[in-house]
Motif scaffolding. Structure first.
Motif, PDB file in Angstrom:
ATOM      1  N   GLY A   1       0.977   3.928  -2.989  1.00 29.31           N
ATOM      2  CA  GLY A   1       0.306   5.167  -2.612  1.00 29.31           C
ATOM      3  C   GLY A   1      -1.168   5.004  -2.315  1.00 29.31           C
ATOM      4  N   THR A   2      -1.572   3.828  -1.864  1.00 27.99           N
ATOM      5  CA  THR A   2      -2.981   3.578  -1.551  1.00 27.99           C
ATOM      6  C   THR A   2      -3.419   4.426  -0.362  1.00 27.99           C
ATOM      7  OG1 THR A   2      -2.799   1.299  -2.348  1.00 27.99           O
ATOM      8  CG2 THR A   2      -4.670   1.817  -0.906  1.00 27.99           C
ATOM      9  N   THR A   3      -4.526   5.142  -0.554  1.00 26.07           N
ATOM     10  CA  THR A   3      -5.008   6.025   0.527  1.00 26.07           C
ATOM     11  C   THR A   3      -6.475   5.836   0.867  1.00 26.07           C
ATOM     12  OG1 THR A   3      -5.444   7.784  -1.085  1.00 26.07           O
ATOM     13  CG2 THR A   3      -3.303   7.824   0.040  1.00 26.07           C
TER      14      THR A   3
ATOM     15  N   ASP B   1      -5.349   5.589  -5.019  1.00 28.12           N
ATOM     16  CA  ASP B   1      -4.391   6.556  -4.491  1.00 28.12           C
ATOM     17  C   ASP B   1      -5.047   7.929  -4.413  1.00 28.12           C
ATOM     18  OD1 ASP B   1      -4.436   7.599  -7.090  1.00 28.12           O
ATOM     19  OD2 ASP B   1      -2.494   6.727  -7.638  1.00 28.12           O
ATOM     20  N   ASP B   2      -4.278   8.954  -4.106  1.00 29.58           N
ATOM     21  CA  ASP B   2      -4.830  10.305  -3.932  1.00 29.58           C
ATOM     22  C   ASP B   2      -5.476  10.848  -5.191  1.00 29.58           C
ATOM     23  OD1 ASP B   2      -4.290  10.633  -1.244  1.00 29.58           O
ATOM     24  OD2 ASP B   2      -2.280  11.434  -1.586  1.00 29.58           O
TER      25      ASP B   2
ATOM     26  N   GLU C   1       0.827  -1.204   0.000  1.00 28.22           N
ATOM     27  CA  GLU C   1       0.000   0.000   0.000  1.00 28.22           C
ATOM     28  C   GLU C   1       0.863   1.256   0.000  1.00 28.22           C
ATOM     29  OE1 GLU C   1      -2.488  -0.571   3.368  1.00 28.22           O
ATOM     30  OE2 GLU C   1      -3.828  -1.981   2.335  1.00 28.22           O
ATOM     31  N   HIS C   2       1.954   1.225   0.752  1.00 22.49           N
ATOM     32  CA  HIS C   2       2.867   2.380   0.778  1.00 22.49           C
ATOM     33  C   HIS C   2       3.538   2.566  -0.580  1.00 22.49           C
ATOM     34  CE1 HIS C   2       5.745   5.310   2.333  1.00 22.49           C
ATOM     35  NE2 HIS C   2       6.699   4.610   1.754  1.00 22.49           N
TER      36      HIS C   2
END
Length: 283
Positions: free
Chosen positions: A20-22, A217-218, A16-17
């Protein structure tokens, strides 16, 4: 990881890091976006997945599901000796290597180069040289009518936009009468949170809502995609592709099996099925 060890908390943090999973969303996702997202996801998660589950799955064992059903006992594919067998969505290809050890001419495919790297390492460790093919299950780069059986143990099917395309491709590469056996998360699990504890016993999602589960992501770009199909959806798709369903196995949670794997746990396993194994034959 030994079978009785619990799943590690935050087990997908690294993937996830990296991606970029948010956030989580439910929205429609087409084939190209799903393929790109899941290729990146499984490449990013491959090392952690193998570290967590490799001990349970083994180097050359055929485990159908977290409940621990093994092909050595179930024989859902029948006698594979001398048969050419395709594994779709092979991960580290432990199933294909077991098939090879049983005398089959096994070939394994997966979307993820990261997972296939672990598959190649498993080939080297065991000396079981299974051919590995990087491929989207919706577009198998294999000759028509070239296999005597096909299988998939929690591979590919939930992660592609068109299960119809997958079944049609598997049907194409199989010879008439050949078995196609695959295991997936039991469709009824869709209605519960992805939680092995008490909170995972409360219905929160409609069974008939087929909107894909998406992590983003974002920018809203998908970083992971999973699709839901009802039992009826699977049966109709199989029939449309040219398969005859001969059995639907819903494994019960084994007595004394204490392992937690993601949402699978003794608590939930005692109450409702976690896995569906479809046994079919090509017409």
């Amino acid at each position: 990881m030994p079978p009785n060890d619990p799943a590690a908390p935050g087990r997908h943090d690294a993937a996830e890091h990296a991606l970029g999973t948010t956030a989580v969303a439910y929205r429609e996702v087409g084939g190209p976006e799903a393929a790109a997202a899941n290729l990146a996801w499984w490449d990013a998660d491959a090392d952690d997945y193998q570290a967590e589950h490799g001990g349970f799955l083994g180097d050359a064992d055929f485990v159908w599901c977290p409940e621990g059903v093994r092909e050595a006992d179930a024989r859902l594919l029948g006698d594979v000796r001398g048969k050419r067998v395709l594994e779709v969505g092979c991960g580290q290809a432990a199933c294909a290597r077991w098939l090879r050890a049983e005398g089959a001419d096994a070939v394994a495919t997966d979307l993820s180069a990261g997972m296939l790297r672990h598959a190649q390492e498993g080939n080297t460790r065991t000396g079981l040289a299974v051919p590995l093919v990087q491929a989207n299950a919706e577009y198998l780069p294999l000759a028509s009518g070239s296999f005597d059986a096909a299988c998939s143990a929690f591979g590919a099917i939930p992660f592609v936009a068109s299960v119809d395309a997958v079944f049609a491709e598997v049907c194409r590469v199989l010879r008439p009468g050949a078995p196609w056996v695959f295991s997936v998360t039991h469709p009824m699990r869709w209605i519960f949170p992805d939680d092995p504890g008490p909170q995972g016993l409360t219905v929160t999602q409609p069974y008939f809502d087929r909107t894909p589960y998406v992590e983003v992501d974002d920018d809203g770009t998908a970083t992971y995609v999973e699709y839901h199909h009802t039992l009826g959806d699977y049966v109709r798709a199989l029939a449309a592709a040219g398969f005859t369903l001969t059995d639907l196995v819903e494994p019960e949670w084994p007595e004394g099996h204490t392992r937690t794997w993601g949402q699978w746990s003794p608590l939930r396993g005692r109450l409702f099925p976690g896995t569906a194994i479809f046994r079919t034959h090509r017409s």
